[in-house]
Scaffold this motif. Structure first.
Motif, PDB file in Angstrom:
ATOM      1  N   UNK A  42       7.099  -7.257  -7.290  1.00 24.79           N
ATOM      2  CA  UNK A  42       7.145  -8.665  -6.900  1.00 24.79           C
ATOM      3  C   UNK A  42       5.930  -9.395  -7.461  1.00 24.79           C
ATOM      4  N   UNK A  43       6.180 -10.425  -8.238  1.00 26.25           N
ATOM      5  CA  UNK A  43       5.126 -11.255  -8.834  1.00 26.25           C
ATOM      6  C   UNK A  43       4.053 -10.412  -9.524  1.00 26.25           C
ATOM      7  N   UNK A  44       4.500  -9.546 -10.414  1.00 25.89           N
ATOM      8  CA  UNK A  44       3.639  -8.670 -11.213  1.00 25.89           C
ATOM      9  C   UNK A  44       2.825  -7.679 -10.375  1.00 25.89           C
ATOM     10  N   UNK A  45       3.235  -7.450  -9.161  1.00 26.98           N
ATOM     11  CA  UNK A  45       2.588  -6.459  -8.302  1.00 26.98           C
ATOM     12  C   UNK A  45       3.589  -5.380  -7.940  1.00 26.98           C
ATOM     13  N   UNK A  46       3.086  -4.156  -7.833  1.00 24.36           N
ATOM     14  CA  UNK A  46       3.921  -3.002  -7.495  1.00 24.36           C
ATOM     15  C   UNK A  46       3.583  -2.533  -6.083  1.00 24.36           C
ATOM     16  N   UNK A  47       4.635  -2.247  -5.309  1.00 22.00           N
ATOM     17  CA  UNK A  47       4.460  -1.804  -3.929  1.00 22.00           C
ATOM     18  C   UNK A  47       5.307  -0.570  -3.659  1.00 22.00           C
ATOM     19  N   UNK A 102      -1.063   0.412  -7.801  1.00 20.64           N
ATOM     20  CA  UNK A 102       0.195   0.328  -7.064  1.00 20.64           C
ATOM     21  C   UNK A 102      -0.180   0.333  -5.583  1.00 20.64           C
ATOM     22  N   UNK A 103       0.207  -0.698  -4.870  1.00 18.37           N
ATOM     23  CA  UNK A 103      -0.109  -0.813  -3.449  1.00 18.37           C
ATOM     24  C   UNK A 103       0.794   0.103  -2.631  1.00 18.37           C
ATOM     25  N   UNK A 116       9.257   0.263 -13.851  1.00 20.64           N
ATOM     26  CA  UNK A 116       8.290  -0.612 -13.191  1.00 20.64           C
ATOM     27  C   UNK A 116       8.849  -1.930 -12.671  1.00 20.64           C
ATOM     28  N   UNK A 117       9.742  -2.558 -13.378  1.00 17.11           N
ATOM     29  CA  UNK A 117      10.218  -3.885 -12.966  1.00 17.11           C
ATOM     30  C   UNK A 117      11.571  -3.856 -12.262  1.00 17.11           C
ATOM     31  N   UNK A 118      12.018  -2.677 -11.908  1.00 11.46           N
ATOM     32  CA  UNK A 118      13.299  -2.536 -11.227  1.00 11.46           C
ATOM     33  C   UNK A 118      13.043  -2.262  -9.756  1.00 11.46           C
ATOM     34  N   UNK A 119      13.498  -3.151  -8.889  1.00 14.82           N
ATOM     35  CA  UNK A 119      13.407  -2.893  -7.455  1.00 14.82           C
ATOM     36  C   UNK A 119      14.467  -1.863  -7.105  1.00 14.82           C
ATOM     37  N   UNK A 120      14.061  -0.841  -6.368  1.00 15.86           N
ATOM     38  CA  UNK A 120      14.986   0.240  -6.059  1.00 15.86           C
ATOM     39  C   UNK A 120      15.509   0.116  -4.641  1.00 15.86           C
TER      40      UNK A 120
END
Length: 143
Positions: free
Chosen positions: A51-56, A34-35, A83-87
């Motif tokens: 975003x595009x299978x990357x976590x930030x 996770x970046x 994981x795939x939900x932008x908060x």
């Protein structure tokens, strides 16, 4: 989106701590790829982005170290549990939101922070300097 109980979240955090040999949310994030980025966010504490299978995890660079730990732990909760939900961006208000997704992230953060040895519910609340009404409303939501 999965919904979790406090016990399930506690088990998840214990497994992560054991697997990564650390309760430091920054180290756990690094281990999970996770970046974590610190930048100027004004009054925003931080947020999680998938975003595009990357976590930030994005954290306000102007926070003190204690708040950075809290924010990183909370956003790491989103990265692990949702994981795939932008908060939405994290503020002191959303940190104690009634929404299930925010509640899950708060519980995750508390279990992670408690393993650092100097954190508990009351320290967490004291650092945030929240009004007593918010403390009372959210006491049951946290471990």
């Amino acid at each position: 989106m999965l919904m979790y109980t406090k016990d399930e979240i506690q088990k998840i955090t214990k497994k992560l701590i054991k697997r990564t040999n650390s309760a430091n949310p920054f180290r756990i994030a690094e281990n999970l790829n996770v970046n974590v980025i610190e930048c100027e966010l004004g009054s925003i504490l931080g947020y999680y982005k998938y975003y595009k299978r990357n976590k930030y995890i994005v954290i306000n660079q102007n926070l003190d170290e204690a708040m950075k730990l809290i924010v990183c732990s909370h956003e790491l909760g989103h990265a692990v549990l949702h994981a795939r939900v932008n908060t939405p961006y994290l503020t002191k208000f959303t940190l104690f939101s009634e929404s299930k997704i925010e509640r899950d992230a708060n519980i995750f953060a508390m279990y992670i922070l408690q393993h650092l040895g100097k954190w508990n519910y009351y320290v967490f609340i004291n650092i945030l300097k929240l009004p007593e009404t918010i403390i009372e409303l959210n006491r049951e939501a946290l471990p």
